[in-house]
Design a protein around this motif. Structure first.
Motif, PDB file in Angstrom:
ATOM      1  N   ASN A   1       3.777  -0.859  15.631  1.00 23.54           N
ATOM      2  CA  ASN A   1       4.965  -0.267  16.147  1.00 23.54           C
ATOM      3  C   ASN A   1       6.330  -1.370  14.971  1.00 23.54           C
ATOM      4  N   LEU A   2       5.001  -0.933  13.794  1.00 22.12           N
ATOM      5  CA  LEU A   2       6.069  -1.899  12.319  1.00 22.12           C
ATOM      6  C   LEU A   2       7.390  -0.560  11.984  1.00 22.12           C
TER       7      LEU A   2
ATOM      8  N   SER B   1       2.067   2.506  13.209  1.00 23.76           N
ATOM      9  CA  SER B   1       1.207   1.657  14.282  1.00 23.76           C
ATOM     10  C   SER B   1      -0.298   2.474  13.799  1.00 23.76           C
ATOM     11  N   CYS B   2      -1.596   1.000  13.473  1.00 23.74           N
ATOM     12  CA  CYS B   2      -2.182   2.002  13.048  1.00 23.74           C
ATOM     13  C   CYS B   2      -3.853   0.389  13.132  1.00 23.74           C
ATOM     14  N   THR B   3      -4.761   0.515  12.780  1.00 22.11           N
ATOM     15  CA  THR B   3      -5.875  -1.001  12.463  1.00 22.11           C
ATOM     16  C   THR B   3      -6.390   0.269  11.223  1.00 22.11           C
ATOM     17  N   ILE B   4      -7.156  -0.929  10.627  1.00 20.07           N
ATOM     18  CA  ILE B   4      -7.897  -0.993   9.212  1.00 20.07           C
ATOM     19  C   ILE B   4      -9.240  -1.970   9.076  1.00 20.07           C
ATOM     20  N   PRO B   5      -9.717  -0.874   9.581  1.00 20.54           N
ATOM     21  CA  PRO B   5     -11.607  -2.053   9.869  1.00 20.54           C
ATOM     22  C   PRO B   5     -12.188  -2.954   8.959  1.00 20.54           C
ATOM     23  N   ASP B   6     -12.435  -4.271   8.789  1.00 20.96           N
ATOM     24  CA  ASP B   6     -13.171  -4.149   7.687  1.00 20.96           C
ATOM     25  C   ASP B   6     -14.083  -3.174   6.742  1.00 20.96           C
ATOM     26  N   GLY B   7     -14.293  -3.899   5.901  1.00 20.27           N
ATOM     27  CA  GLY B   7     -15.629  -3.353   4.638  1.00 20.27           C
ATOM     28  C   GLY B   7     -14.906  -2.340   4.128  1.00 20.27           C
ATOM     29  N   CYS B   8     -14.045  -1.571   4.329  1.00 19.56           N
ATOM     30  CA  CYS B   8     -13.897   0.017   4.362  1.00 19.56           C
ATOM     31  C   CYS B   8     -12.460  -0.148   3.366  1.00 19.56           C
ATOM     32  N   ILE B   9     -12.410   1.291   2.638  1.00 21.17           N
ATOM     33  CA  ILE B   9     -11.470   1.449   1.137  1.00 21.17           C
ATOM     34  C   ILE B   9     -10.416   2.548   1.684  1.00 21.17           C
ATOM     35  N   PHE B  10      -9.537   2.323   1.940  1.00 18.10           N
ATOM     36  CA  PHE B  10      -8.600   2.670   3.161  1.00 18.10           C
ATOM     37  C   PHE B  10      -7.224   3.234   1.626  1.00 18.10           C
ATOM     38  N   GLY B  11      -6.922   4.529   1.986  1.00 13.26           N
ATOM     39  CA  GLY B  11      -5.901   4.698   1.615  1.00 13.26           C
ATOM     40  C   GLY B  11      -4.521   4.715   1.853  1.00 13.26           C
ATOM     41  N   LEU B  12      -3.561   4.980   1.080  1.00 15.23           N
ATOM     42  CA  LEU B  12      -2.687   5.922   1.025  1.00 15.23           C
ATOM     43  C   LEU B  12      -1.984   6.536   0.837  1.00 15.23           C
ATOM     44  N   VAL B  13      -1.504   7.951   1.383  1.00 13.23           N
ATOM     45  CA  VAL B  13      -0.937   8.684   0.785  1.00 13.23           C
ATOM     46  C   VAL B  13       0.487   9.430   0.792  1.00 13.23           C
TER      47      VAL B  13
ATOM     48  N   LEU C   1       5.052  -0.590   3.246  1.00 10.83           N
ATOM     49  CA  LEU C   1       3.523  -1.188   3.723  1.00 10.83           C
ATOM     50  C   LEU C   1       2.721  -2.284   3.248  1.00 10.83           C
ATOM     51  N   LEU C   2       2.506  -2.424   1.712  1.00 10.19           N
ATOM     52  CA  LEU C   2       1.725  -3.201   1.725  1.00 10.19           C
ATOM     53  C   LEU C   2       2.290  -4.408   1.050  1.00 10.19           C
ATOM     54  N   ARG C   3       3.777  -4.247   0.731  1.00  8.88           N
ATOM     55  CA  ARG C   3       4.466  -5.638   1.260  1.00  8.88           C
ATOM     56  C   ARG C   3       4.667  -6.272   2.474  1.00  8.88           C
ATOM     57  N   LEU C   4       4.874  -5.545   3.135  1.00  4.68           N
ATOM     58  CA  LEU C   4       4.621  -6.201   4.474  1.00  4.68           C
ATOM     59  C   LEU C   4       3.079  -6.433   4.248  1.00  4.68           C
ATOM     60  N   LEU C   5       2.299  -5.810   4.770  1.00  2.16           N
ATOM     61  CA  LEU C   5       0.717  -5.887   4.697  1.00  2.16           C
ATOM     62  C   LEU C   5       0.225  -7.557   3.286  1.00  2.16           C
ATOM     63  N   SER C   6       1.437  -8.031   2.457  1.00  2.00           N
ATOM     64  CA  SER C   6       0.908  -9.226   1.954  1.00  2.00           C
ATOM     65  C   SER C   6       1.647 -10.455   2.721  1.00  2.00           C
TER      66      SER C   6
ATOM     67  N   LYS D   1       9.334  -9.683   6.145  1.00  2.00           N
ATOM     68  CA  LYS D   1       9.054  -9.664   7.574  1.00  2.00           C
ATOM     69  C   LYS D   1       9.696  -8.608   8.121  1.00  2.00           C
ATOM     70  N   PRO D   2       8.941  -8.438   8.493  1.00  4.77           N
ATOM     71  CA  PRO D   2       9.213  -7.038   9.987  1.00  4.77           C
ATOM     72  C   PRO D   2      10.222  -7.428  10.492  1.00  4.77           C
ATOM     73  N   ASP D   3      10.949  -5.670  10.121  1.00  3.31           N
ATOM     74  CA  ASP D   3      12.470  -5.825  11.790  1.00  3.31           C
ATOM     75  C   ASP D   3      11.658  -6.267  13.153  1.00  3.31           C
ATOM     76  N   PHE D   4      10.593  -4.874  13.463  1.00  3.22           N
ATOM     77  CA  PHE D   4      10.705  -5.471  14.413  1.00  3.22           C
ATOM     78  C   PHE D   4       8.120  -4.695  14.403  1.00  3.22           C
ATOM     79  N   GLY D   5       7.423  -5.336  15.485  1.00  2.87           N
ATOM     80  CA  GLY D   5       6.353  -5.267  15.369  1.00  2.87           C
ATOM     81  C   GLY D   5       5.665  -6.315  15.192  1.00  2.87           C
ATOM     82  N   SER D   6       4.469  -5.451  14.375  1.00  8.54           N
ATOM     83  CA  SER D   6       3.707  -6.528  14.170  1.00  8.54           C
ATOM     84  C   SER D   6       2.654  -6.162  12.703  1.00  8.54           C
ATOM     85  N   ILE D   7       1.738  -7.177  12.338  1.00  8.70           N
ATOM     86  CA  ILE D   7       1.201  -7.425  11.432  1.00  8.70           C
ATOM     87  C   ILE D   7      -0.301  -8.206  11.326  1.00  8.70           C
TER      88      ILE D   7
END
Length: 299
Positions: free
Chosen positions: A6-7, A21-33, A43-48, A52-58
């Motif tokens: 709910n990011l 919302s999504c789940t990214i498993p270990d050991g994969c190459i995940f593409g965002l288009v 999204l990458l700046r939130l992941l790194s 800071k998210p306004d709502f939701g979580s990472i």
């Protein structure tokens, strides 16, 4: 494992990401288009942990990322700008900075990658071309040996030879270390042969995500003709996504099992039958259409 729930992130009146919302498993190459402004870089700046998210979580390994040194130690980021690289510094000096931040930073790997990409470690980064800066940021990020590496438009500005070398490096990160790589791009063609999973962002929302192999095997094109005329109703037992005709030849996009589809159509005694694979971009076009989106408007 990366869990995004709910990011939401906004900048004033602009909502950059909305309830993603999504789940990214270990050991994969995940593409965002997605097109410019779709929310990929946000999204990458939130992941790194930069934003800071306004709502939701990472969470990374069940740890919230923002303001969490433990979680951030597992994440390396190569942004689409020079914001994380001091342009007046040399590449060698930047390596010392990264080494101070990441205990897993490898001098040996850094030296090897600099030689591979033929980058002068002692030259100031501001003297580099756009493509060389991309290479420098990628080298620094990969040398951290992080569990998760974020690459924002990393192939942009690279010539074909360097691009292929970068892809091979990404493959080896996953195969040798079980690392997770997240790549953003405007181009599905760029990611088609690289990613295990793909997700599409549109106006801050996640409209589509799937395993690449599953996408490419469950949707395919059929060209077929019969001794008599045929309509879409003839294929009522199949999941026909699209039906068009050119003269006596019918062109269908079908979702399902290829072998079962072939058996069903051959049982109709066609005079012409051909089953053709779709490119990843074609698959996305039809999948977006089935969800009520126009792919050309999104991309």
């Amino acid at each position: 494992m990366i869990e995004i729930k709910n990011l939401t992130k906004g900048f004033g009146e602009l909502i950059a990401l909305n309830n993603v919302s999504c789940t990214i498993p270990d050991g994969c190459i995940f593409g965002l288009v997605g097109a410019n402004g779709a929310g990929k870089s946000t999204l990458l700046r939130l992941l790194s942990g930069i934003y800071k998210p306004d709502f939701g979580s990472i969470t990374v390994f069940n740890e919230e990322v923002y303001d969490n040194p433990y979680a951030k130690a597992h994440i390396a980021f190569a942004p689409d700008t020079m914001s994380l690289v001091n342009s007046s510094a040399s590449l060698k000096r930047m390596a010392k900075f990264y080494k101070a931040c990441y205990k897993s930073f490898s001098d040996e790997k850094f030296d090897k990658l600099c030689k591979m990409f033929n980058l002068n470690k002692t030259k100031r980064i501001r003297s580099f071309s756009k493509g060389m800066i991309r290479q420098a940021q990628t080298i620094l990020a990969l040398s951290c040996n992080a569990d998760i590496t974020l690459l924002d438009e990393t192939f942009d500005g690279l010539d074909p030879i360097v691009r292929n070398a970068a892809k091979k490096l990404i493959y080896s990160e996953v195969c040798d270390r079980n690392a997770t790589i997240i790549i953003t791009s405007h181009s599905l063609r760029e990611l088609e042969d690289t990613c295990d999973r793909l997700a599409m962002l549109y106006r801050g929302g996640l409209v589509f995500q799937s395993d690449v192999n599953e996408l490419k095997t469950k949707l395919f094109k059929v060209q077929v003709a019969f001794s008599d005329d045929c309509t879409k109703e003839k294929f009522a037992g199949l999941d026909v996504v699209s039906f068009t005709k050119s003269g006596s030849v019918a062109n269908l996009i079908i979702r399902g099992d290829k072998d079962e589809t072939e058996s069903s159509i051959r049982a109709m005694n066609p005079v012409l039958f051909e089953l053709l694979p779709l490119s990843l971009e074609e698959v996305f076009v039809y999948e977006m259409d089935s969800l009520g989106y126009r792919y050309d408007e999104i991309m």
